[in-house]
Design an enzyme around this catalytic site. Structure first.
Site, PDB file in Angstrom:
ATOM      1  N   SER A  44       0.867  -1.179   0.000  1.00  0.00           N
ATOM      2  CA  SER A  44       0.000   0.000   0.000  1.00  0.00           C
ATOM      3  C   SER A  44       0.904   1.229   0.000  1.00  0.00           C
ATOM      4  CB  SER A  44      -0.914  -0.015   1.222  1.00  0.00           C
ATOM      5  OG  SER A  44      -0.162  -0.013   2.407  1.00  0.00           O
ATOM      6  N   HIS A 157      -3.218  -6.275   2.353  1.00  0.00           N
ATOM      7  CA  HIS A 157      -2.205  -7.213   2.857  1.00  0.00           C
ATOM      8  C   HIS A 157      -2.715  -8.635   3.020  1.00  0.00           C
ATOM      9  CE1 HIS A 157       0.445  -3.821   4.736  1.00  0.00           C
ATOM     10  NE2 HIS A 157       0.497  -3.872   3.429  1.00  0.00           N
ATOM     11  N   GLN A 165      -6.467  -2.188   7.216  1.00  0.00           N
ATOM     12  CA  GLN A 165      -5.291  -2.982   6.849  1.00  0.00           C
ATOM     13  C   GLN A 165      -4.630  -3.651   8.053  1.00  0.00           C
ATOM     14  OE1 GLN A 165      -2.330  -1.474   3.769  1.00  0.00           O
ATOM     15  NE2 GLN A 165      -1.132  -1.176   5.619  1.00  0.00           N
ATOM     16  N   GLU A 166      -4.561  -2.920   9.178  1.00  0.00           N
ATOM     17  CA  GLU A 166      -3.824  -3.458  10.319  1.00  0.00           C
ATOM     18  C   GLU A 166      -4.562  -3.231  11.630  1.00  0.00           C
ATOM     19  OE1 GLU A 166       0.141  -1.774  10.191  1.00  0.00           O
ATOM     20  OE2 GLU A 166       0.210  -2.043   8.011  1.00  0.00           O
ATOM     21  N   GLU A 207       2.051  -9.535   6.838  1.00  0.00           N
ATOM     22  CA  GLU A 207       2.793  -9.052   8.007  1.00  0.00           C
ATOM     23  C   GLU A 207       2.686 -10.007   9.190  1.00  0.00           C
ATOM     24  OE1 GLU A 207       1.855  -4.931   8.717  1.00  0.00           O
ATOM     25  OE2 GLU A 207       2.870  -4.339   6.870  1.00  0.00           O
ATOM     26  N   ASP A 244      -4.158   0.745  11.478  1.00  0.00           N
ATOM     27  CA  ASP A 244      -3.691   1.418  10.268  1.00  0.00           C
ATOM     28  C   ASP A 244      -4.743   1.169   9.207  1.00  0.00           C
ATOM     29  OD1 ASP A 244      -2.500   2.526   8.083  1.00  0.00           O
ATOM     30  OD2 ASP A 244      -0.778   1.166   8.013  1.00  0.00           O
ATOM     31  N   GLU A 294      -3.587   5.244  12.248  1.00  0.00           N
ATOM     32  CA  GLU A 294      -2.674   5.642  11.163  1.00  0.00           C
ATOM     33  C   GLU A 294      -3.442   5.725   9.846  1.00  0.00           C
ATOM     34  OE1 GLU A 294       0.665   2.961  10.983  1.00  0.00           O
ATOM     35  OE2 GLU A 294       0.943   3.278   8.845  1.00  0.00           O
ATOM     36  N   ASP A 321       1.328   8.209   7.533  1.00  0.00           N
ATOM     37  CA  ASP A 321       2.252   7.319   6.818  1.00  0.00           C
ATOM     38  C   ASP A 321       2.298   7.768   5.353  1.00  0.00           C
ATOM     39  OD1 ASP A 321       3.573   5.239   5.559  1.00  0.00           O
ATOM     40  OD2 ASP A 321       2.068   3.718   5.969  1.00  0.00           O
ATOM     41  N   LYS A 346       9.655   5.211   7.413  1.00  0.00           N
ATOM     42  CA  LYS A 346      10.084   4.074   6.600  1.00  0.00           C
ATOM     43  C   LYS A 346      11.251   4.536   5.750  1.00  0.00           C
ATOM     44  CE  LYS A 346       5.439   2.044   5.974  1.00  0.00           C
ATOM     45  NZ  LYS A 346       4.217   2.182   5.149  1.00  0.00           N
ATOM     46  N   HIS A 374       8.517  -1.238   9.540  1.00  0.00           N
ATOM     47  CA  HIS A 374       8.867  -2.188   8.481  1.00  0.00           C
ATOM     48  C   HIS A 374       8.001  -1.891   7.252  1.00  0.00           C
ATOM     49  CE1 HIS A 374       5.281  -5.062   9.380  1.00  0.00           C
ATOM     50  NE2 HIS A 374       4.950  -3.816   9.536  1.00  0.00           N
ATOM     51  N   ARG A 375       8.155  -2.693   6.187  1.00  0.00           N
ATOM     52  CA  ARG A 375       7.238  -2.689   5.050  1.00  0.00           C
ATOM     53  C   ARG A 375       6.556  -4.054   4.987  1.00  0.00           C
ATOM     54  NH1 ARG A 375       7.347   2.087   1.927  1.00  0.00           N
ATOM     55  NH2 ARG A 375       5.243   1.312   1.633  1.00  0.00           N
ATOM     56  N   SER A 376       5.489  -4.130   4.222  1.00  0.00           N
ATOM     57  CA  SER A 376       4.815  -5.438   4.131  1.00  0.00           C
ATOM     58  C   SER A 376       5.694  -6.463   3.417  1.00  0.00           C
ATOM     59  CB  SER A 376       3.457  -5.287   3.455  1.00  0.00           C
ATOM     60  OG  SER A 376       3.564  -4.568   2.255  1.00  0.00           O
ATOM     61  N   LYS A 397       6.748  -0.572  14.651  1.00  0.00           N
ATOM     62  CA  LYS A 397       5.816  -1.609  14.200  1.00  0.00           C
ATOM     63  C   LYS A 397       6.531  -2.464  13.174  1.00  0.00           C
ATOM     64  CE  LYS A 397       3.041   0.320  10.445  1.00  0.00           C
ATOM     65  NZ  LYS A 397       1.701   0.430   9.864  1.00  0.00           N
TER      66      LYS A 397
END
Ligand code: PGA
Ligand code: ZN
Length: 433
Positions: A44, A157, A165-166, A207, A244, A294, A321, A346, A374-376, A397
């Site tokens: 994303s 994801h 997403q999260e 993730e 997120d 987020e 983000d 990031k 991190h990234r996915s 995270k």
């Protein structure tokens, strides 16, 4: 040439956690010391991120190979930095910025530039005989971050029917990193048992979080509360939650469908105006122990961000983000307009170690909270764990406590805490004050 001069740069194409090619770089110094780093990749991704250079040749690695980026390292970057002092990070990053000459690193590729930037940094730390966090901070980095662990995956994801997403758990009563990690792992396993008992899928998303099909996104928050309780903890007292939304995705969907300016939650097929979405967030925060949201709005919907931060920013953390993309220029606007009160960091959104540090500094000087992320698509590289401690960022995270590339960062933080010993400070609940 001094011992810390760069002697050699070697790069290669490796795989990330999604089986997609990415860049790995080895930088060797004159005295034989080496530093290695690899570059993560998002799904994303924000429209304003630095460019990830991919070959786009359908017949080879489904168009995702990074051979052009490697060529740029070998033919353009390497000749310009060989002989330069690896201890001068800013100077080396500047050389690469000048060679590239574009706003978004599209000539050489942010993946090429960042791979070298991080590898140079590691080589320099190794030259000094220092752990990365100590080298990066000159000994000032001592704070172990509060984690936000993504235990339920939705959006882009995962194939689950969750829109957000999260769904992250935050071990708010933990007093050390070690305890925080243990608490999160216990709740993660408790959640697994709970899903099993309900005949729901325990397969995991990109993730490492579970990706079940639930009745609604709100149901996910109820499940999290149950998992916390079943693990012997109390929601609110021991655990808070963080979301997120990655709402740029919903915004883009709505635009494609002819509803420009709105948000389409494509999995539940619900369309929201910005105002309705804000009310939805207020409802969630009123009913669940949510401490951070987020990307609640899209990357260019500045007025909605301003409104959300105005209405909710005193109570919870509002994290940008896609909005800020670790970019000091975009963050400067966000500070001026009070669009958020925290920034996600990031490395590959901006593309060099120096610019990342600059962005963190800018955020901290202006009272913004910082979350290292991190990234996915990840690798086994643990750079972000050291970065979080080095900058006393306060939060990290890196996904669920599951999947090697996620856990690698969390395990590195265990080692750092052990090494810092009595001088280690845990960010703790005060990080949200
Ligand atoms: P990404 O997701 O790495 O796919 O961008 C992470 C995030 O949105 O925070
Ligand atoms: Zn995000």
């Amino acid at each position: 040439m001094v011992g810390s001069s760069i002697k050699n740069v070697v790069c290669r194409q490796i795989l990330d956690s999604r089986g997609t090619p990415t860049v790995e770089v080895d930088v060797t110094l004159n005295n034989g010391v080496m530093g290695r780093a690899s570059v993560p990749s998002g799904a994303s991704t924000g429209a304003n991120e630095a460019l990830e250079l991919r070959d786009q040749k359908d017949s080879y690695f489904f168009g995702k190979s990074v051979l052009k980026a490697l060529k740029n390292i070998n033919n353009i970057i390497s000749p310009a930095i060989i002989g330069k002092n690896a201890l001068k990070q800013a100077e080396i990053d500047n050389i690469m910025l000048n060679l590239d000459g574009t706003q978004n690193k599209s000539k050489l590729g942010a993946n090429a530039i960042l791979g070298v930037s991080m590898a140079v940094c590691r080589a320099a730390a190794n030259y000094k005989g220092l752990p990365l966090y100590a080298y990066l901070s000159g000994g000032k980095g001592i704070t172990l971050p509060m984690p936000m662990m993504n235990v339920l995956n939705g959006g882009k994801h995962a194939d689950s029917n969750l829109n957000i997403q999260e769904f992250m758990i935050v071990p708010i009563s933990a007093k050390s990193w070690e305890k925080a990690l243990k608490m999160c792992a216990e709740v993660f396993n408790s959640l697994k048992n709970l899903l099993k008992s309900k005949n729901l899928s325990t397969a995991v998303g990109d993730e490492g979080g579970f990706a079940p099909n639930l009745k609604s996104d709100e149901e996910a928050l109820k499940l999290l509360s149950m998992a916390v309780t079943k693990a012997g903890y109390q929601p609110q007292k021991d655990f808070k939650f963080a979301l997120d939304v990655a709402a740029s995705e919903m915004f883009n969907y709505a635009t494609q469908m002819g509803y420009a300016g709105k948000y389409y939650f494509w999995k539940s097929k619900k369309l929201y105006s910005a105002m309705e979405l804000l009310e939805y967030y207020q409802h969630l925060v009123a009913n669940y122990p949510i401490v951070s949201i987020e990307d609640g709005f899209a990357e260019e919907d500045w007025s909605a961000w301003d409104l959300m931060n105005n209405k909710m920013g005193k109570k919870i953390q509002i994290v940008g983000d896609d909005l800020f993309v670790t970019n000091p220029t975009r963050l400067t606007r966000g500070i001026r307009e009070k669009s958020a009160n925290a920034i996600l960091i990031k490395l590959n959104q901006i593309g060099t170690v120096s610019e990342t540090l600059k962005c963190i500094n800018l955020a901290q000087q202006n009272g913004f909270k910082t979350v290292i992320s991190h990234r996915s698509g990840e690798t086994e590289d643990t750079f972000i764990a050291d970065l979080a401690v080095a900058t006393n960022a306060g939060q990290i995270k890196s996904g669920a406590p599951s999947r090697g590339e996620r856990v690698a960062k969390y395990n590195q933080l265990l080692r750092i805490e052990e090494q810092l010993d009595k001088s280690a400070v845990f960010a703790g609940s005060k990080v949200f004050k």
